[in-house]
Design an enzyme around this catalytic site. Structure first.
Site, PDB file in Angstrom:
ATOM      1  CB  SER A 255      -0.870   0.008   1.254  1.00  0.00           C
ATOM      2  OG  SER A 255      -0.050   0.288   2.373  1.00  0.00           O
ATOM      3  CE  LYS A 256      -0.070   8.259  -1.390  1.00  0.00           C
ATOM      4  NZ  LYS A 256      -1.021   9.327  -1.166  1.00  0.00           N
ATOM      5  NE  ARG A 257       0.079   3.049   7.512  1.00  0.00           N
ATOM      6  CZ  ARG A 257       0.435   3.849   8.520  1.00  0.00           C
ATOM      7  NH1 ARG A 257       1.595   3.691   9.090  1.00  0.00           N
ATOM      8  NH2 ARG A 257      -0.358   4.803   8.935  1.00  0.00           N
ATOM      9  N   GLY A 259       5.079   1.956   0.696  1.00  0.00           N
ATOM     10  CA  GLY A 259       6.023   2.418  -0.310  1.00  0.00           C
ATOM     11  C   GLY A 259       5.526   2.254  -1.728  1.00  0.00           C
TER      12      GLY A 259
END
Ligand code: GLU
Length: 517
Positions: A255-257, A259
């Site tokens: 996910s964006k979290r 990377g």
């Protein structure tokens, strides 16, 4: 066979970490084996092609330190390296001719409505979905000629041979096999005459003499189609290396979290190319020992397909932060100053922080974009003119900072006329009854004794402590730190006093009195 590998992106957006890792494995494998690394742009899907994205791919890869030997920006013996241009040059036409003449593929005139209906029927009957023949796979030449003479649009599909096992020997996963009855006939040439990825990639891998195909695991399901086409054309298969999927720390989809962001954003946040390269290489690959920190040359020397795993590789941002911090600590303050100056002045950094909006989902530290940019710009200004002062400030913060972006805030009090006061720090220390007077006396003392060395500053504070009957040094050093830096944490107090110098220290101690309550 000489090693020739290709990174073959479809530039439709940003370069993400998954593609970066494929490109890195290509690079490491090519360098290790004295081979060639080729960049090929797969842009036959013109609707999704984005010229800026191609440029960004090239720039990002260059920044990370991934070099190509041949490519659209370099030329080479198999130019052009953009598939749209290869189409224009007529490179695919003779192979398409062979495909049709030898019955490797066939023209299919199905309309979109017919294809929809086919899919629906398959779904209702719980059959595998896909194109397994319809009315065109074995249509008579007359029927095909008639449809063509009516000007009906058609695609060319691969005629996957039925009733056999399709087997590949993947370099990581070993033998993988499929029932050919379940492999549908992929489109090779679209109705507008453009080759699809399946066709263009296979033809180009052959013509460009690619020996190993490194790509993400998501392409495993396309492999039977690819080897079927290769085998029917009588070509030699490259070695397929399907690299493990990248997952987040918890094992779930990236996910964006974790990377799933643009590679250039890593540069803008202040990650250095070498630790990033090191970090990315270790996602799904290991040098076979416990080493975690490897230089670019060590990565090349240790790279071996045997070290690639089939199970998902974890993206752990904490590890990247650690590697980056370690690389920062290993630099001299002077080198770091130069790197910081270049970093702050880069349009990528400026642009990123100008439009930065903190996203709690990102896993990034909660910082304010404007403040980050403001403090970085202050640092850059000092880095240009006040080398020694700047090196000393950087040298003190270097131990704790993990990303270049964080140097701005960390060093800000060295470069601001008066430090930006953190309200919590003021609240915690400046309400105590002894502080107002103490700051005044210390300021006088520092000025009159012309303190400049750490131990001289220390002596002044310790004297005040004893002569005012304080058992501990805490009530003295903490408010002093707040007066000088605006906050309650930071590098060693005596050392930072030395860097700030006598005059600034005396002035800031005096000025802070007005904040006492
Ligand atoms: N163009 C494909 C992509 O964008 C490349 C797949 C491959 O390497 O075969 O991922």
């Amino acid at each position: 066979m000489s090693v020739r590998v290709r990174f073959a992106p479809s530039p439709t957006g940003y370069l993400h970490v998954g593609a970066l890792r494929t490109a890195l494995f290509d690079e490491l494998f090519a360098r290790k084996n004295n081979g060639k690394n080729i960049l090929r742009i797969e842009d036959t899907d013109r609707a999704r092609y984005n010229a800026e994205s191609e440029q960004e791919f090239i720039e990002s890869l260059k920044w990370v330190g991934i070099d190509f030997d041949e490519g659209p920006h370099l030329g080479g013996p198999f130019a052009p390296y953009r598939q749209s241009e290869r189409k224009e040059f007529g490179i695919y036409a003779p192979i398409l001719k062979r495909v049709l003449e030898e019955g490797i593929g066939y023209k299919a005139f199905d309309t979109p409505e017919e294809l929809d209906e086919m899919r629906l029927t398959q779904q209702i009957n719980k059959q595998p979905t896909g194109y397994f023949g319809g009315e065109w796979r074995d249509a008579s030449p007359e029927k095909v000629a008639e449809a063509e003479s009516e000007g009906r649009p058609y695609v060319v599909r691969l005629k996957v041979q039925r009733g056999k096992r399709i087997v590949i020997d993947d370099a990581i996963r070993g033998r993988i096999e499929w029932d050919s009855n379940l492999v549908d006939d992929p489109v090779l040439i679209k109705a507008d005459g453009m080759p699809t990825y399946h066709f263009a990639a296979i033809v180009d891998d052959h013509l460009m003499q690619i020996s190993h195909v490194f790509r993400g695991e998501e392409w495993v399901s396309s492999a039977p189609k690819h080897v079927e086409l290769i085998d029917q054309l009588g070509w030699e298969r490259p070695m397929f290396v399907h690299c493990p999927v990248i997952v987040g720390k918890t094992g779930k989809k990236l996910s964006k979290r974790d990377g799933a962001t643009r590679v250039l954003d890593y540069m803008a946040k202040g990650y250095l190319a070498n630790p990033l390269k090191n970090f990315i290489a270790l996602i799904g690959w290991s040098p076979g020992d416990n080493r975690e920190e490897l230089s670019p040359q060590e990565l090349i020397d240790s790279f071996d397909i045997k070290g690639l795993q089939a199970s998902p590789g974890k993206f752990d941002i904490d590890k990247l932060n650690w590697l980056n911090g370690s690389a920062i600590r290993q630099m001299s303050a002077t080198d770091l100053r130069k790197v910081l100056l270049e970093y702050v002045e880069s349009p990528v950094t400026q642009g990123y922080w100008q439009t930065y909006e903190y996203d709690p989902e990102s896993g990034d530290p909660a910082v304010d974009g404007d403040r980050t940019l403001e403090t970085l710009n202050l640092l850059a200004e000092a880095a240009k003119s006040r080398h020694d002062y700047c090196d000393a400030a950087i040298g003190l913060e270097q131990e704790r900072v993990q990303r270049l972006a964080d140097f701005g805030e960390a060093c800000s009090f060295f470069f601001e006329d008066t430090p930006t006061m953190h309200p919590d720090a003021v609240k915690k220390w400046f309400g105590q009854p002894h502080v107002k007077n103490m700051l005044h006396e210390l300021s006088q003392e520092v000025a009159s004794r012309s303190c400049s060395k750490p131990e001289e500053f220390e002596a002044v504070l310790r004297n005040w402590q004893t002569s005012n009957g304080f058992e501990k040094l805490g009530p003295i050093v903490h408010p002093v730190r707040v007066a000088l830096t605006g906050r309650t944490f930071g590098p060693g107090l005596w050392e930072l006093m030395e860097v700030l110098g006598n005059e600034k220290v005396a002035k800031r101690l005096e000025l802070a009195r007005s904040l006492c309550f």
